[in-house]
Enzyme design. Structure first.
Site, PDB file in Angstrom:
ATOM      1  N   GLU A 102      18.020 -17.445  -8.481  1.00 47.96           N
ATOM      2  CA  GLU A 102      17.684 -15.921  -8.952  1.00 47.96           C
ATOM      3  C   GLU A 102      17.154 -16.061 -10.229  1.00 47.96           C
ATOM      4  O   GLU A 102      16.076 -15.057 -10.543  1.00 47.96           O
ATOM      5  CB  GLU A 102      18.912 -15.114  -8.824  1.00 47.96           C
ATOM      6  N   CYS A 143       0.938  -1.096   0.159  1.00 51.52           N
ATOM      7  CA  CYS A 143      -0.029   0.132  -0.129  1.00 51.52           C
ATOM      8  C   CYS A 143       0.854   1.433  -0.113  1.00 51.52           C
ATOM      9  O   CYS A 143       1.899   1.172   0.478  1.00 51.52           O
ATOM     10  CB  CYS A 143      -0.814   0.037   1.138  1.00 51.52           C
ATOM     11  N   ARG A 166       4.965   0.238  -6.563  1.00 56.80           N
ATOM     12  CA  ARG A 166       5.109  -0.422  -4.996  1.00 56.80           C
ATOM     13  C   ARG A 166       4.097  -1.824  -5.278  1.00 56.80           C
ATOM     14  O   ARG A 166       4.160  -2.643  -4.388  1.00 56.80           O
ATOM     15  CB  ARG A 166       4.563   0.130  -3.787  1.00 56.80           C
ATOM     16  N   TRP A 194      -3.060  -2.841  -1.580  1.00 61.69           N
ATOM     17  CA  TRP A 194      -2.587  -3.943  -1.901  1.00 61.69           C
ATOM     18  C   TRP A 194      -3.264  -4.761  -0.863  1.00 61.69           C
ATOM     19  O   TRP A 194      -3.136  -4.968   0.281  1.00 61.69           O
ATOM     20  CB  TRP A 194      -1.161  -4.353  -1.758  1.00 61.69           C
ATOM     21  N   LYS A 248       6.530  -4.008  -4.581  1.00 61.10           N
ATOM     22  CA  LYS A 248       7.920  -3.726  -4.603  1.00 61.10           C
ATOM     23  C   LYS A 248       8.470  -3.834  -3.182  1.00 61.10           C
ATOM     24  O   LYS A 248       9.829  -4.457  -3.175  1.00 61.10           O
ATOM     25  CB  LYS A 248       8.167  -2.324  -5.266  1.00 61.10           C
ATOM     26  N   ASN A 270      -1.778   2.311   5.857  1.00 56.83           N
ATOM     27  CA  ASN A 270      -0.972   1.124   5.360  1.00 56.83           C
ATOM     28  C   ASN A 270      -0.517   0.224   6.652  1.00 56.83           C
ATOM     29  O   ASN A 270      -0.429   0.596   7.765  1.00 56.83           O
ATOM     30  CB  ASN A 270       0.435   1.844   4.921  1.00 56.83           C
ATOM     31  N   GLY A 271      -0.726  -1.201   6.372  1.00 62.14           N
ATOM     32  CA  GLY A 271      -0.270  -1.970   7.657  1.00 62.14           C
ATOM     33  C   GLY A 271      -1.532  -2.958   7.890  1.00 62.14           C
ATOM     34  O   GLY A 271      -2.267  -2.979   7.089  1.00 62.14           O
ATOM     35  N   LYS A 306      13.134 -14.719 -11.141  1.00 63.07           N
ATOM     36  CA  LYS A 306      12.956 -13.519 -12.207  1.00 63.07           C
ATOM     37  C   LYS A 306      11.777 -13.912 -13.363  1.00 63.07           C
ATOM     38  O   LYS A 306      10.897 -13.188 -13.704  1.00 63.07           O
ATOM     39  CB  LYS A 306      14.183 -13.257 -12.927  1.00 63.07           C
ATOM     40  N   GLU A 340       8.352 -14.367 -11.447  1.00 63.65           N
ATOM     41  CA  GLU A 340       7.583 -13.231 -11.132  1.00 63.65           C
ATOM     42  C   GLU A 340       6.886 -12.387 -12.177  1.00 63.65           C
ATOM     43  O   GLU A 340       5.886 -11.615 -12.005  1.00 63.65           O
ATOM     44  CB  GLU A 340       8.464 -12.406 -10.177  1.00 63.65           C
ATOM     45  N   HIS A 392      17.618 -37.238  -7.599  1.00 62.71           N
ATOM     46  CA  HIS A 392      16.872 -37.927  -6.498  1.00 62.71           C
ATOM     47  C   HIS A 392      15.269 -37.779  -6.543  1.00 62.71           C
ATOM     48  O   HIS A 392      14.915 -37.531  -5.298  1.00 62.71           O
ATOM     49  CB  HIS A 392      17.589 -37.387  -5.307  1.00 62.71           C
TER      50      HIS A 392
HETATM   51  O1  M6R Z   1      13.449  -4.586  -0.836  1.00 64.05           O
HETATM   52  P1  M6R Z   1      14.193  -5.851  -0.417  1.00 64.05           P
HETATM   53  O2  M6R Z   1      15.321  -6.350  -1.017  1.00 64.05           O
HETATM   54  O3  M6R Z   1      14.136  -6.325   1.210  1.00 64.05           O
HETATM   55  O4  M6R Z   1      13.083  -7.240  -1.085  1.00 64.05           O
HETATM   56  C1  M6R Z   1      13.158  -8.314  -0.960  1.00 64.05           C
HETATM   57  C2  M6R Z   1      12.299  -9.076  -1.757  1.00 64.05           C
HETATM   58  O5  M6R Z   1      10.937  -8.523  -1.733  1.00 64.05           O
HETATM   59  C3  M6R Z   1      12.648  -8.692  -3.245  1.00 64.05           C
HETATM   60  O6  M6R Z   1      13.931  -8.935  -3.676  1.00 64.05           O
HETATM   61  C4  M6R Z   1      11.542  -9.600  -4.345  1.00 64.05           C
HETATM   62  O7  M6R Z   1      11.990 -10.900  -4.256  1.00 64.05           O
HETATM   63  C5  M6R Z   1      11.711  -9.107  -5.623  1.00 64.05           C
HETATM   64  N1  M6R Z   1      10.486  -8.733  -6.188  1.00 64.05           N
HETATM   65  C6  M6R Z   1      12.674  -9.996  -6.509  1.00 64.05           C
HETATM   66  O8  M6R Z   1      12.591  -9.555  -7.784  1.00 64.05           O
END
Ligand code: M6R
Length: 603
Positions: free
Chosen positions: A477, A2, A27, A72, A598, A98-99, A481, A484, A500
């Site tokens: 990683e 949010c 965000r 959100w 974000k 927010n929260g 990518k 997501e 395995h």
């Molecule tokens: O802001 P942060 O680095 O703490 O965020 C951690 C994760 O939420 C962030 O890396 C998330 O996995 C990304 N969407 C990956 O692309």
């Protein structure tokens, strides 16, 4: 997650709020809304679509004071009723939140018993009604009494029709800043929302209050004593928030990677002397017996990469923990341990909670953060900035490159202090780090090479990303990518582990992307390739090694040669581009993928 923006001044509030909300879009959100006060009454507009869909209605709202929100969803589906701002039953108070309010069920029950009615499923709607319950002509006092009842996290922007010239703001475990302008003032959950209008910020402390009018900003403690806050200026560039001619922020940020690495080198390396500028006490490093690295998502993957380096170079055992697990594990931490927290945003709730736990136990820790003045930055004495500039796209790219480069330098620094690795080898590694920007440029110059691969993988339901040693962490990683932003399932596996169980899923046409950057592990990797090939897999190899034998049957992407310990910093880039192009080909919202935010500011 949010986002909040609030304005009081003499301009049309709705225009500034819409602009601020657009800057918060990155965000992640699924509905939005804003409220202004016009002619003594609250006017509210909401949408369950993008901010643009709000613009028309918002344009009709007059008034020079207002609050806006991107939601959100947590409590209750995505709907107009559940979108913010929420208004009290008597129509006098509007709130953006927010929260998460953890005790909202009891509060709602109490309010229902007193005759209040509710229109939404949210936890947030109790807040304007609590304020209404306690209001006796003074908004600040009513907000204080209402927030005394709240358990949980919140950042709040509040307006009252009976005090149409002021906004009240408060927060607990969720960020909120106050921006000071000329004849206008602002609140926001994120500097970026209002950076265009002011670069004078005060960061509100937990459970304290700000009362903001056109010409004045006053702060109050928990007990409503007057409080002194100093205002700071940020060195953030508002241009970071622009796409600068790129189709998407993600693509722009990938193209910023060579410069990002260059900035890290400049910040932490004395080029002429080959020494480093870390200000960490040598005796603190010498006594470290065990390192914990705690982070989430991509930042955690950077931590896994660092594990290999710290273990190999500095000979320190490293445990990498996902922050959401670490915080509830009652971790065994000793005085000889050190913890490294990594976060791009510096606002990730689980990482912050883990940091609080470590701080509480008095264990030494370092924070690696991108956003200056973020909560993590302010809670930490030892901060290393990744200097990547604002990362807008939800999928983290340049921040990962910055984190891994910085961690590589830090591991070399630890090894130098501990004299745990051959000095000349360490020097060679530093020289290789200095060459990374030009190698990254070369990869980006060949961006179009990703396109045929993207076409080949586009229709897949599931892809396997595999590697041995540190290539497995790189695979994690790369898979994240892809998942997501392209919504294709990707599973990362240590290649030797496949047989395995998971190999049962390999059949004719299954796509397997193999990372191969370790000469010592190549023979083993090749055997694993043969195993999946024998079951019909289509194999793609990504490598920084030259002259690999026996690979004629496979698609192979050869990247610039680099020291194997640095290979993940280069080899992730074509995979970031691959995910990007697949998402574009599928016409997906690359910068704002579904369900994601974000910075994840709730648990
Ligand atoms: O802001 P942060 O680095 O703490 O965020 C951690 C994760 O939420 C962030 O890396 C998330 O996995 C990304 N969407 C990956 O692309």
């Amino acid at each position: 997650m949010c986002g909040i923006v609030g304005y009081v001044g003499s301009k049309k509030a709705s225009e500034i709020l819409i602009d601020g909300l657009k800057r918060l879009e990155y965000r992640g959100y699924d509905s939005c809304g804003l409220a202004t006060i016009t002619d003594g009454s609250l006017k509210v507009v909401k949408s369950i679509n993008r901010i643009e869909s709000l613009e028309n209605d918002a344009n009709h709202l007059e008034g020079c004071i207002g609050i806006g929100h991107t939601r959100w969803a947590t409590h209750g589906e995505v709907s107009i009723e559940n979108a913010h701002p929420h208004v009290s039953q008597d129509g006098k108070f509007a709130v953006v939140h927010n929260g998460i309010i953890e005790n909202y069920t009891e509060l709602k029950k109490m309010l229902l018993e007193k005759g209040f009615t509710f229109y939404s499923e949210t936890d947030s709607e109790v807040i304007p009604n609590l304020i209404s319950l306690y209001y006796e002509g003074n908004l600040l006092k009513a907000v204080k009494r209402a927030t005394d009842d709240l358990i949980g996290s919140y950042a709040l922007g509040i307006m009252c029709v009976e005090q149409p010239d002021v906004l009240v703001a408060t927060k607990n475990n969720s960020p909120l800043v106050v921006g000071k302008g000329e004849g206008e003032n602002f609140i926001a959950s994120d500097f970026g929302a209002i950076l265009k209008y002011t670069n004078d910020f005060a960061i509100l402390e937990d459970r304290e209050f700000a009362v903001i009018s056109k010409d004045e900003v006053s702060f109050y403690t928990k007990g409503l004593e007057s409080a002194f806050y100093s205002f700071i200026k940020l060195d953030t560039n508002v241009d970071d928030m622009e796409k600068s001619g790129f189709a998407h922020y993600m693509l722009k940020e990938i193209h910023e990677e060579p410069n990002t690495v260059q900035k890290i080198i400049k910040e932490y390396l004395h080029s002429s002397k080959g020494s480093m500028k870390f200000q960490i006490e040598k005796h603190d490093i010498k006594k470290v017996e065990h390192l914990y690295i705690v982070a989430c998502g991509t930042a955690m993957h950077a931590g896994l990469y660092a594990k290999c380096l710290f273990e190999k170079l500095a000979r320190i055992p490293v445990t990498v923990e996902v922050a959401s697990e670490f915080r509830y594990q009652n971790p065994i931490l000793r005085k000889e341990d050190m913890v490294i927290f990594i976060s791009q945003s510096g606002e990730t709730a689980d990482t912050l909670a883990s940091l609080a736990l470590v701080k509480d136990k008095n264990i030494p820790f370092i924070s690696i953060v991108n956003v200056k003045e973020s909560t993590m930055d302010r809670l930490s004495d030892n901060v290393l900035y990744t200097k990547a500039g604002t990362e807008v796209a939800v999928a983290s790219t340049k921040a990962y490159i910055a984190q891994t480069t910085l961690l590589a330098l830090l591991a070399i620094y630890f090894a130098t202090i501990k004299k745990s690795y051959d000095e000349d080898e360490l020097k060679t590694l530093v020289e290789e780090i200095e060459m990374l920007p030009s190698k990254l440029e070369r990869i980006l110059d060949n961006e179009e090479k990703a396109i045929p691969y993207a076409q080949m993988l586009l229709q897949d339901q599931s892809i396997y990303y595999v590697g041995r040693g540190m290539d497995y962490y790189l695979a994690l990683e790369a898979a994240l990518k892809l998942k997501e932003i392209s919504y294709i399932h990707a599973e990362a596996m240590p290649f030797g582990e496949l047989k395995h169980g998971t190999i049962a899923l390999i059949e004719k046409g299954t796509d397997v992307v193999v990372f191969a950057n370790s000469p010592a592990l190549w023979e083993k990797t090749l055997s694993n390739i043969k195993e999946v090939e024998a079951r019909g897999a289509r194999v793609f190899i990504v490598t920084t090694m030259r002259d690999l034998q026996d690979v004629e049957n496979y698609d192979i992407l050869v990247l610039p040669e680099v020291h194997e310990l640095l290979a993940p910093i280069l080899a992730i880039v074509p995979l970031q581009l691959l995910s990007y192009h697949i998402a574009c080909m599928k016409n997906l919202d690359v910068d704002k993928p579904r369900n994601l935010a974000k910075s994840v500011t709730v648990e």
